[in-house]
Structure formats: C-alpha cells, structure tokens
Design a protein around this motif. Structure first.
Motif, mmCIF file in Angstrom:
data_model
loop_
_atom_site.group_PDB
_atom_site.id
_atom_site.type_symbol
_atom_site.label_atom_id
_atom_site.label_comp_id
_atom_site.label_asym_id
_atom_site.label_seq_id
_atom_site.Cartn_x
_atom_site.Cartn_y
_atom_site.Cartn_z
ATOM 1 N N GLY A 40 -1.320 -10.948 16.882
ATOM 2 C CA GLY A 40 -0.911 -10.490 18.206
ATOM 3 C C GLY A 40 -0.158 -9.170 18.193
ATOM 4 N N VAL A 41 -0.267 -8.447 17.073
ATOM 5 C CA VAL A 41 0.294 -7.085 17.019
ATOM 6 C C VAL A 41 -0.558 -6.221 17.954
ATOM 7 N N GLN A 42 0.077 -5.301 18.688
ATOM 8 C CA GLN A 42 -0.713 -4.513 19.657
ATOM 9 C C GLN A 42 -1.316 -3.247 19.056
ATOM 10 N N VAL A 43 -0.548 -2.626 18.144
ATOM 11 C CA VAL A 43 -1.027 -1.373 17.543
ATOM 12 C C VAL A 43 -0.814 -1.415 16.034
ATOM 13 N N LEU A 44 -1.840 -1.047 15.280
ATOM 14 C CA LEU A 44 -1.721 -0.940 13.825
ATOM 15 C C LEU A 44 -2.155 0.477 13.450
ATOM 16 N N THR A 45 -1.252 1.228 12.809
ATOM 17 C CA THR A 45 -1.605 2.590 12.404
ATOM 18 C C THR A 45 -1.631 2.663 10.875
ATOM 19 N N LEU A 46 -2.764 3.016 10.324
ATOM 20 C CA LEU A 46 -2.938 3.061 8.863
ATOM 21 C C LEU A 46 -3.066 4.503 8.397
ATOM 22 N N TYR A 47 -2.248 4.871 7.410
ATOM 23 C CA TYR A 47 -2.295 6.230 6.860
ATOM 24 C C TYR A 47 -3.348 6.224 5.746
ATOM 25 N N ILE A 95 5.676 0.038 7.121
ATOM 26 C CA ILE A 95 5.529 -0.581 5.794
ATOM 27 C C ILE A 95 5.018 0.475 4.824
ATOM 28 N N ARG A 96 5.622 0.559 3.634
ATOM 29 C CA ARG A 96 5.030 1.391 2.575
ATOM 30 C C ARG A 96 4.822 0.518 1.355
ATOM 31 N N THR A 97 3.614 0.495 0.845
ATOM 32 C CA THR A 97 3.339 -0.274 -0.368
ATOM 33 C C THR A 97 3.588 0.582 -1.599
ATOM 34 N N ALA A 133 3.069 0.341 11.438
ATOM 35 C CA ALA A 133 2.441 1.493 10.785
ATOM 36 C C ALA A 133 2.524 1.274 9.272
ATOM 37 N N VAL A 134 1.468 1.644 8.560
ATOM 38 C CA VAL A 134 1.433 1.363 7.123
ATOM 39 C C VAL A 134 1.049 2.598 6.316
#
Ligand code: IPE
Ligand code: IPE
Ligand code: MG
Length: 253
Positions: A69-76, A200-202, A30-31
C-alpha cells in the motif's frame, strides 16, 4: 491481492507484517539500489552478474510495495555520474533496463502500477527512450503504485533543469514570479509527488550520491549492509518497521 494474503503464514515476513501499522505507512519510499558489483565480487562473478541479479530484487520490491500500500516508490537505477563506468558495463545496464521493461511492462500494467522515468531521459539512446515513453503512455491512467525509475538522474542536474524550466516559463509569460519552495517543487521532475518519507540505501555506504537532493530534506534515512541483489521483501518490511519506530520532528520538539 494485499500483502497479507501473499506471505507465507508463520514466516518471518508474516511476523514483520503483523507489526506494521497500515495507517502509518510511508507514502513515498525512495531507494538507492547499491552493491551489485560487490555482490558479484564476493562470488567471483563479473560486476554485470550483480546487475542482472538485482533485477529480481527490483521485481520483488515493486510488487511488495504495491501490495503493502505504498503510494510512490522511487528507484535510483542509473546516475549521471555512472557514465564514468566502463562502456561495457554501461551497455549491459542499458540492455538490462530494456529487458526489464520488455518482460515486466504487462505485469506492471495488470497490477495497476503507473510507471515513470525521471532524469535526463532525452539523452538516452533512442530505443530505450522509445520503450520508456511507451511504458509511461500505457500505464498513465493507472491508479495504484507510482513507480519512478531515476535514470541518467542526478539531484543537481534536476535542480538545474528545474530552474531552466522556470526561466523558460518566465520568458514566455513575461511576468516574473517570486521564488518560493512551492514554486520550485512544482518544476521538479517529481512535481505533484509527496517528498520521500523513507530513503533506503543498500550495501552500507553512508552517502546520498546526488539523489533527490531537494526532496529528501526531511526523509528518514535507513542504511542497510545488505547488497541490493540480496534485498528482498523481508528487508523492505524491516525498513518500514524501523521507519515507524522513528520520531519525525521536522525541527519541532
Ligand atoms: C548499484 O550497484 C547499481 C548502479 C549504480 C547502477 P553498483 O554497481 O554501484 O555496485 P557496487 O557499489 O560497486 O558494489
Ligand atoms: C548510486 O550508486 C547510484 C545508483 C544506485 C544508481 P553509486 O554506486 O553510483 O554511488 P557511489 O559511487 O558509491 O557514490
Ligand atoms: Mg555502488
């Protein structure tokens, strides 16, 4: 194509990739995509130039996550609180979202990516809603990366919606279930999706800003000073590598 065949031989990315253990990838990343405004400010550009530049990062991180090969990516992408911003900035963010979907939907679909929007989508204006529902419908049957985009999202709002949906079901069925963690999870926007392993937080801010409050109970948190528009494949690989060096204990020893 897998990421190996895609990065340049001998590059820093290739070296990072070699160190990553493919059997221990985070299933769900999650980002919190932050720092667009500061990126622009450093270049004496208007804030919206940072949002525009951030789209390239979204493209690269979505593609790299899928190939890795990541299964889920969640972007805020837009929080409930972001409505406080000047109208013109909000308008541009919505326009950029529409543009992203218009330009990327084909490629998402071809790459077997399943697109989902999470948040109070029903409150967004009609043209965006239509595009979001269309993107979800078209990619529904895909079996590759699940791309969740959090829009008009807040963790507390999600919990309020979750409990309201639970209540509605109780009223309809007439019997009151006992509340359990599993039951609550089942009514979240992210129902059926494993909790994020890596958050992850940028741009260096040390806060959660109302993101996935329930789901991040045991996520590993990675905060980088890099502004979102500068965040590229190399940075994602660095984050995954650091994640693999952490010891997850879940309260045990
Ligand atoms: C993140 O960048 C994008 C959104 C919140 C929509 P910001 O716009 O928050 O950029 P900073 O944090 O002001 O630099
Ligand atoms: C969090 O960033 C929301 C998104 C990235 C969409 P913000 O920039 O809105 O968060 P704060 O205001 O720094 O907490
Ligand atoms: Mg910000």
């Amino acid at each position: 194509m897998e990421l190996e065949g895609f990065v340049e031989a001998g590059s820093q990315e290739a070296a990072l990739l070699k160190q990553i253990d493919k059997d221990r990838l985070p299933k769900h990343v999650a980002v919190i995509m932050d720092g667009n405004g500061r990126w622009a400010g450093m270049r004496r550009l208007p804030r919206v130039a940072g949002h525009r530049a951030g789209i390239e990062s979204v493209r690269e991180i979505v593609e790299s996550s899928a190939r890795l090969g990541v299964q889920v990516l969640t972007l805020y992408a837009f929080s409930v609180e972001n409505w406080k911003r000047p109208r013109s900035e909000v308008r541009t963010l919505m326009e950029l979202l529409k543009e992203y979907l218009r330009l990327e939907l084909d490629s998402l679909h071809k790459n077997n990516i399943r697109f989902r929007a999470i948040g109070r989508i029903q409150e967004l204006e009609e043209p965006i809603r239509k595009q979001l529902y269309e993107a979800m419908r078209i990619t529904e049957g895909n079996s590759g990366l699940l791309l969740n985009v959090a829009l008009n999202y807040s963790g507390r709002a999600e919990l309020v919606d979750t409990f309201n949906r639970l209540l509605a079901e109780v009223k309809q069925n007439g019997h009151t279930p006992s509340i359990s963690e599993e039951l609550i999870s089942r009514f979240l926007y992210t129902s059926g999706i494993p909790d994020p392993d890596l958050l992850i937080r940028t741009s260096g801010e040390m806060r959660i800003s109302n993101f996935l409050l329930w789901q991040i109970a045991y996520s590993e948190i990675y905060i980088t000073p890099t502004y979102w528009p500068d965040f590229r494949r190399k940075h994602l690989l660095e984050a995954v590598l650091e994640y693999q060096q952490r010891e997850r204990r879940y309260g045990g020893i």
